[in-house]
Design a protein around this motif. Structure first.
Motif, PDB file in Angstrom:
ATOM      1  N   PHE A 187       0.860  -1.183   0.000  1.00  0.00           N
ATOM      2  CA  PHE A 187       0.000   0.000   0.000  1.00  0.00           C
ATOM      3  C   PHE A 187       0.892   1.226   0.000  1.00  0.00           C
ATOM      4  O   PHE A 187       1.700   1.425   0.907  1.00  0.00           O
ATOM      5  N   MET A 191       2.882  -1.522   4.165  1.00  0.00           N
ATOM      6  CA  MET A 191       2.216  -0.230   4.065  1.00  0.00           C
ATOM      7  C   MET A 191       3.276   0.857   4.224  1.00  0.00           C
ATOM      8  O   MET A 191       4.106   0.798   5.126  1.00  0.00           O
ATOM      9  N   ARG A 251      -3.338   1.158  -4.076  1.00  0.00           N
ATOM     10  CA  ARG A 251      -3.720   2.519  -3.706  1.00  0.00           C
ATOM     11  C   ARG A 251      -5.146   2.506  -3.152  1.00  0.00           C
ATOM     12  O   ARG A 251      -6.096   2.178  -3.853  1.00  0.00           O
ATOM     13  N   TRP A 269      -6.520   6.111   3.284  1.00  0.00           N
ATOM     14  CA  TRP A 269      -5.644   5.826   4.423  1.00  0.00           C
ATOM     15  C   TRP A 269      -6.246   4.803   5.363  1.00  0.00           C
ATOM     16  O   TRP A 269      -5.570   3.880   5.813  1.00  0.00           O
ATOM     17  N   ARG A 303       3.344   4.650   5.152  1.00  0.00           N
ATOM     18  CA  ARG A 303       2.372   5.600   5.695  1.00  0.00           C
ATOM     19  C   ARG A 303       3.050   6.814   6.311  1.00  0.00           C
ATOM     20  O   ARG A 303       3.849   6.690   7.223  1.00  0.00           O
ATOM     21  N   GLU A 355      -8.466   2.496   4.728  1.00  0.00           N
ATOM     22  CA  GLU A 355      -8.477   1.180   4.081  1.00  0.00           C
ATOM     23  C   GLU A 355      -7.087   0.552   4.074  1.00  0.00           C
ATOM     24  O   GLU A 355      -6.946  -0.665   4.197  1.00  0.00           O
ATOM     25  N   GLY A 356      -6.056   1.396   3.956  1.00  0.00           N
ATOM     26  CA  GLY A 356      -4.696   0.890   3.970  1.00  0.00           C
ATOM     27  C   GLY A 356      -4.339   0.258   5.307  1.00  0.00           C
ATOM     28  O   GLY A 356      -3.761  -0.833   5.364  1.00  0.00           O
ATOM     29  N   TYR A 357      -4.695   0.945   6.397  1.00  0.00           N
ATOM     30  CA  TYR A 357      -4.464   0.393   7.726  1.00  0.00           C
ATOM     31  C   TYR A 357      -5.176  -0.946   7.887  1.00  0.00           C
ATOM     32  O   TYR A 357      -4.603  -1.929   8.376  1.00  0.00           O
ATOM     33  N   SER A 379       1.403   8.600  -2.615  1.00  0.00           N
ATOM     34  CA  SER A 379       1.680   7.340  -3.305  1.00  0.00           C
ATOM     35  C   SER A 379       2.895   7.467  -4.216  1.00  0.00           C
ATOM     36  O   SER A 379       3.750   6.569  -4.266  1.00  0.00           O
TER      37      SER A 379
END
Length: 337
Positions: free
Chosen positions: A144, A194, A176, A179, A196, A181-183, A153
């Motif tokens: 991610f 990830m 992509r 944020w 971040r 959803e990435g966690y 990104s």
């Protein structure tokens, strides 16, 4: 280079805040920032809260993509917004995400700054059991790198490219998402890694160590001095930072972690009145003890760091306060007469 030590996590701040208009205020100003848990969100909401003590009521719309917020602010559609220094040049030149936005170069000149701050660092995070303990292990993995429309990104993928030579879509799969959803994807094991941006000691990063172990990959020492990495460190709003690996519980990388830092600024536009910006700026700085109590990373906000990475003219209302308070204003940030 800055060194950070352990500190306690701070309480989360709500995602959308509508500051109730005071009896002395006839107008509510629109503001946009990133999502909850992001240091940019914390800083912006802190600014809005302090502005409220001066009867400047800012309705904060959180969870926004800052590339769009800056464009909306430049157009005068919103009044205050979180600003990314690296996006200023892109907007002015109609480049990348602004390439198809016809008025981007024209309206970019409307952006004005209030104050800058050190926000945090890019954290390349992978959980124990992912098979990633080193940058070379990313090959064939899912990573991610940030939201679809943001600049983070591209920065995350640049970090990976400089260190490994790997290209997204060829050597690894770049995912992509938002944020949040990435966690969730990393926690659920749907992705392997990830990258971040977060404040040092972020509670959102720390939570991965509360139920297991994780690793924050450090930029290798032999890469730090490379021309490409130095160029990345030198971009507007970027730099190099180092922090102790044990700042996070359950974090496996030993010793100091070298990372790409990021800085931002609170923005407004030329059409907001001098009186409003003056009052908001004054309220923020005169309540600095309250600002520092909000989050540990905000303790680094001082008069000496007020113009960190600011690369647009200051708003005249902000200049008025800074002159009265005796701040040293760089000549390059003074608005044209």
């Amino acid at each position: 280079m800055f060194n950070f030590t352990k500190f306690a996590a701070v309480a989360a701040i709500t995602s959308t805040i509508s500051l109730v208009p005071s009896l002395g205020s006839a107008q509510i100003f629109k503001g946009e920032t990133a999502g909850v848990g992001d240091p940019v969100h914390t800083m912006f909401v802190t600014f809005a809260n302090q502005a409220g003590t001066a009867d400047i009521d800012i309705q904060v719309n959180a969870g926004q993509t800052l590339t769009r917020s800056m464009l909306s602010g430049a157009r005068g559609e919103i009044d205050f917004f979180s600003s990314v220094p690296s996006l200023v040049g892109l907007m002015s030149n109609g480049a990348r995400m602004y390439e198809s936005v016809e008025d981007a170069p024209e309206v970019a000149g409307n952006i004005r700054a209030i104050l800058g701050f050190e926000a945090g660092a890019y954290h390349p995070v992978t959980l124990d059991g992912s098979g990633i303990t080193d940058w070379a292990d990313i090959v064939g993995k899912t990573v991610f790198t940030g939201p679809p429309a943001g600049s983070a990104s591209a920065t995350s993928e640049a970090i990976i490219r400089i260190i490994t030579g790997f290209e997204p879509g060829e050597d690894y799969e770049a995912v992509r998402l938002s944020w949040g959803e990435g966690y969730a994807a990393l926690a659920d094991g749907k992705i392997d890694m990830m990258v971040r941006p977060a404040e040092i000691g972020s509670a959102n990063i720390e939570r991965f160590g509360l139920s297991g172990e994780f690793r924050v990959l450090s930029i290798p020492e032999d890469i730090v001095g490379s021309d490409d990495m130095q160029a990345l460190f030198g971009r507007p709003g970027r730099g190099m930072i180092a922090f102790e690996g044990d700042v996070y519980q359950g974090q496996q990388t030993e010793g100091m972690i070298t990372a790409l830092s990021f800085t931002q600024f609170i923005g407004t536009h030329a059409g907001v009145s001098d009186e409003v910006v003056y009052a908001a700026t004054k309220a923020f700085w005169e309540n600095l003890d309250d600002v520092h109590a909000t989050a540990f990373f905000l303790q680094a906000v001082t008069p000496e760091t007020a113009f960190t990475s600011v690369n647009v003219p200051l708003h005249p209302g902000a200049v008025q306060y800074y002159e009265e308070a005796g701040f040293s204003i760089p000549d390059a940030l003074r608005p044209a007469e």
